[in-house]
Design a protein around this motif. Structure first.
Motif, PDB file in Angstrom:
ATOM      1  N   ARG A  69      47.918  47.494  48.570  1.00  0.00           N
ATOM      2  CA  ARG A  69      46.667  47.604  47.565  1.00  0.00           C
ATOM      3  C   ARG A  69      45.242  47.972  48.395  1.00  0.00           C
ATOM      4  O   ARG A  69      44.576  48.408  47.638  1.00  0.00           O
ATOM      5  N   SER A 119      39.847  47.625  40.188  1.00  0.00           N
ATOM      6  CA  SER A 119      40.071  46.032  40.081  1.00  0.00           C
ATOM      7  C   SER A 119      41.389  45.876  38.876  1.00  0.00           C
ATOM      8  O   SER A 119      42.332  45.056  39.090  1.00  0.00           O
ATOM      9  N   GLU A 120      41.043  46.768  37.773  1.00  0.00           N
ATOM     10  CA  GLU A 120      42.020  46.763  36.806  1.00  0.00           C
ATOM     11  C   GLU A 120      43.531  46.921  37.430  1.00  0.00           C
ATOM     12  O   GLU A 120      44.626  46.244  37.046  1.00  0.00           O
ATOM     13  N   ARG A 176      44.817  44.089  39.312  1.00  0.00           N
ATOM     14  CA  ARG A 176      45.396  42.969  38.458  1.00  0.00           C
ATOM     15  C   ARG A 176      46.557  43.261  37.657  1.00  0.00           C
ATOM     16  O   ARG A 176      47.518  42.266  37.476  1.00  0.00           O
ATOM     17  N   ASP A 209      49.111  42.975  40.347  1.00  0.00           N
ATOM     18  CA  ASP A 209      49.501  41.235  40.657  1.00  0.00           C
ATOM     19  C   ASP A 209      50.093  40.623  39.527  1.00  0.00           C
ATOM     20  O   ASP A 209      51.190  39.788  39.720  1.00  0.00           O
ATOM     21  N   ASP A 210      49.711  41.046  38.198  1.00  0.00           N
ATOM     22  CA  ASP A 210      50.597  40.462  37.124  1.00  0.00           C
ATOM     23  C   ASP A 210      52.045  40.607  36.847  1.00  0.00           C
ATOM     24  O   ASP A 210      52.873  39.761  36.700  1.00  0.00           O
ATOM     25  N   SER A 237      53.244  36.897  32.014  1.00  0.00           N
ATOM     26  CA  SER A 237      52.285  37.438  31.148  1.00  0.00           C
ATOM     27  C   SER A 237      52.948  38.158  29.832  1.00  0.00           C
ATOM     28  O   SER A 237      54.128  38.338  29.675  1.00  0.00           O
ATOM     29  N   ASP A 246      47.605  47.764  28.647  1.00  0.00           N
ATOM     30  CA  ASP A 246      46.538  47.909  29.716  1.00  0.00           C
ATOM     31  C   ASP A 246      47.369  49.054  30.760  1.00  0.00           C
ATOM     32  O   ASP A 246      46.352  49.653  31.069  1.00  0.00           O
TER      33      ASP A 246
END
Length: 620
Positions: A558, A576-577, A580, A583-584, A597, A605
């Motif tokens: 990361r 940041s997206e 995210r 991580d999801d 999720s 996304d």
């Protein structure tokens, strides 16, 4: 060293000493009686982890293993500590010779010491040719369905993590009669083929492939639940009589096996060693089906005259293309055989044509359909005739016979006779002379000896000895070909130069590879395969960054990815997206189903993220 530090250390040293104080010992075990070809488990169990060396297995085949299982426990009872370590190593063997056999002691190496197990006596019963499933070894007159054959259990199969079966719908048929055979897998573990799954050869049968059922089901085999799925389905038509054996079909599959982590040992290893930290690897295992015998009965004797090999539920029709033609015109008798049976193996019926006409080679066309677990369709025979003499002619009734397995007898049908009239053509005299089509020349008196008048025009001759170099067209074509050669050579040079730059190739194909992985993830989303969806989505993002930024995948993290993206001009919102979504994916792969999720939203996304990265990354 303070007292607070000394006491725990002393306790740990004492516990490690107590664990090592137990003398290692190992015991081998196996079933007392097995059948020839039956798989069974040979287990070495002891109170210490070690390296097992199997003895030479002369009368047995090693199919898989070792499958290691390690556990340890410590108890305090009345101030006294009791430590117990259990290590078991399981191998899958198969007996290949009948008789009483002995497996010599196995050697287990623990650190620098070697320990021997006990010898194991095993009685192998049955014939050397192997044992078949109950459905295949039953009486020759017995028939059943594939589902009925699947209910029979070969002794020892339920003990295996994965095994295959060939399940025929019938075990007693007539030659030429159809039956359906399925290749079915039974498994109690997560498994898949190690390579491409070939088709079962089915020697002695004419086969047609059917579409296999893509859904799986659960069955109890020997009292144990197994997941089953049909891998292949074929319609088989036996080509010879007698007992046809479907030989064992071998295939390689993967079986999960726990592998202990190898690291330098210390006095605390036995105390802190927990199988929870061991890894699970997929180990290839070769498995095979049992031989299945099909009893093929001959057809009854005294077959009718019109029998040409048809077996099944058939229909027969025949028609004449025209009932009135002129001399030298063609007429065809078309015979059609349709229904369910060995359509493609039926021979042409014999037709009694009138003499004095030209008969040409019979043409055969076949239409086959493999639906509803059977082969059906039609075969058409066309008999062309060229009429050579005027008059009225008769074709005798056409008979066709076939064998109906359901009725157990021959069936015969016969058409009515066919009549057609041949009239004289223009230019023919009354003496029965024949006019041949084509460029008009002399009339042929005897078709067997006369030469036809083929061509009367003078052919076009060219001047001999003229060089092509004197022709301007030659030079124009030569120059065009030379220019084309230069263009192709220049294009290939640019192409090879671009492909030589590995960094450029990876950068150019980054988006394509990422979209390909996202398509796989989308399919997994529609199939509700959560684990595969989140895995492929995460791989798509990491793979894109690795290819686009020319960074090895093992070096990406990361932090490093964010740092490189910042240098490439990507905004913090996009970074940041990206973090995210990654991580999801990682959280959802290991989280309970209720906390995962939304796959469709996460997919959208990820698609939007890749688009933004492609638009904003500036590679230098």
């Amino acid at each position: 060293m303070s007292a607070k530090q000394f006491i725990p250390t002393a306790v740990l040293v004492f516990m490690a000493f107590m664990l090592h104080a137990q003398e290692p010992g190992f015991v081998a075990s196996a079933p007392a009686t097995v059948q020839v070809g039956q798989q069974f488990q040979y287990t070495v169990e002891g109170n210490e982890r070690g390296d097992v060396q199997l003895p030479e297995l002369e009368n047995f085949d090693l199919l898989a293993g070792p499958f290691a299982n390690l556990s340890s426990s410590t108890q305090w009872i009345n101030g006294k500590m009791t430590a117990k370590t259990t290590a078991s190593y399981t191998y899958v063997l198969r007996g290949n010779h009948p008789g009483n056999h002995t497996i010599p002691p196995a050697q287990v190496k623990v650190k620098r010491e070697s320990y021997a197990t006990n010898a194991v006596e095993i009685s192998v019963t049955g014939s050397a040719s192997g044992t078949a499933s109950p459905s295949a070894s039953s009486s020759g007159n017995q028939t059943g369905t594939a589902s009925q054959a699947g209910n029979s259990t070969v002794e020892g199969e339920s003990e295996q993590p994965v095994f295959l079966r060939v399940l025929p719908s019938k075990t007693s048929v007539y030659i030429g009669e159809q039956l359906v055979s399925e290749l079915k897998v039974y498994t109690s573990v997560n498994t898949r083929p190690a390579g491409g799954l070939k088709e079962v050869p089915y020697e002695g049968f004419y086969k047609h492939a059917l579409e296999a059922d893509q859904t799986s089901s659960r069955e109890n085999i020997g009292g144990k639940p197994h997941v089953t799925q049909v891998l292949q389905r074929h319609v088989l038509i036996p080509q010879k009589t007698g007992k046809l054996v479907i030989e064992p079909f071998k295939s390689e599959w993967t079986v999960p096996q726990r592998v202990t982590t190898q690291r330098p040992r210390s006095m605390f290893d036995d105390f802190f060693n927990d199988p929870f930290f061991d890894r699970v690897h997929e180990v290839p295992v070769e498995i095979s089906t049992k031989p299945v015998t099909i009893n093929v009965k001959p057809l009854p004797g005294n077959a009718p005259a019109g029998f040409t090999g048809g077996v099944g539920d058939l229909k027969f029709t025949a028609k004449l293309s025209d009932d009135q033609v002129t001399v030298n015109d063609a007429v065809s008798l078309v015979v059609t055989i349709s229904g369910t049976g060995n359509i493609s193996l039926i021979g042409a019926p014999k037709i009694d044509f009138p003499p004095d006409h030209d008969l040409y080679e019979t043409t055969k066309s076949t239409k086959i359909s493999t639906s509803e677990n059977r082969v059906s369709g039609s075969v058409t025979f066309e008999y062309p005739i060229v009429a050579r003499h005027a008059g009225k002619y008769r074709i005798a009734p056409v008979g066709f016979s076939w064998f109906d397995p359901a009725a157990g007898r021959y069936m015969t049908t016969t058409t009515e006779e066919f009549n057609f009239t041949v009239e004289k053509g223009d230019g023919m005299e009354s003496g029965g002379e024949i006019y041949m089509p084509g460029i008009r020349g002399d009339e042929v008196q005897d078709i067997g000896t006369d030469i036809l008048d083929i061509r009367r025009t003078v052919p076009l001759f060219t001047v001999a000895g003229r060089s092509p170099l004197d022709n301007s067209v030659y030079w124009i074509i030569y120059i065009l070909l030379f220019i084309l050669f230069l263009v192709v050579a220049f294009t290939l040079r640019i192409y090879y130069k671009r492909n030589a730059d590995v960094r450029l190739i990876r950068n150019r194909k980054a988006s394509k590879m990422a979209k390909s992985r996202l398509r796989i993830a989308n399919k997994a989303c529609k199939a509700n395969d959560m684990e595969k969806f989140f895995e492929e989505t995460e791989r798509a993002i990491w793979g894109y960054l690795s290819d686009k930024l020319t960074i090895e995948l093992s070096s990406l993290s990361r932090d490093s990815a964010s740092e490189v993206l910042a240098k490439a001009g990507v905004s913090e919102d996009i970074q940041s997206e990206m973090i995210r979504i990654i991580d999801d994916c990682e959280f959802s792969r290991y989280a309970p189903s209720s906390e995962k999720s939304d796959m469709q939203k996460l997919y959208n996304d990820a698609v939007s993220l890749l688009h933004n990265l492609e638009q904003n990354i500036r590679v230098r």
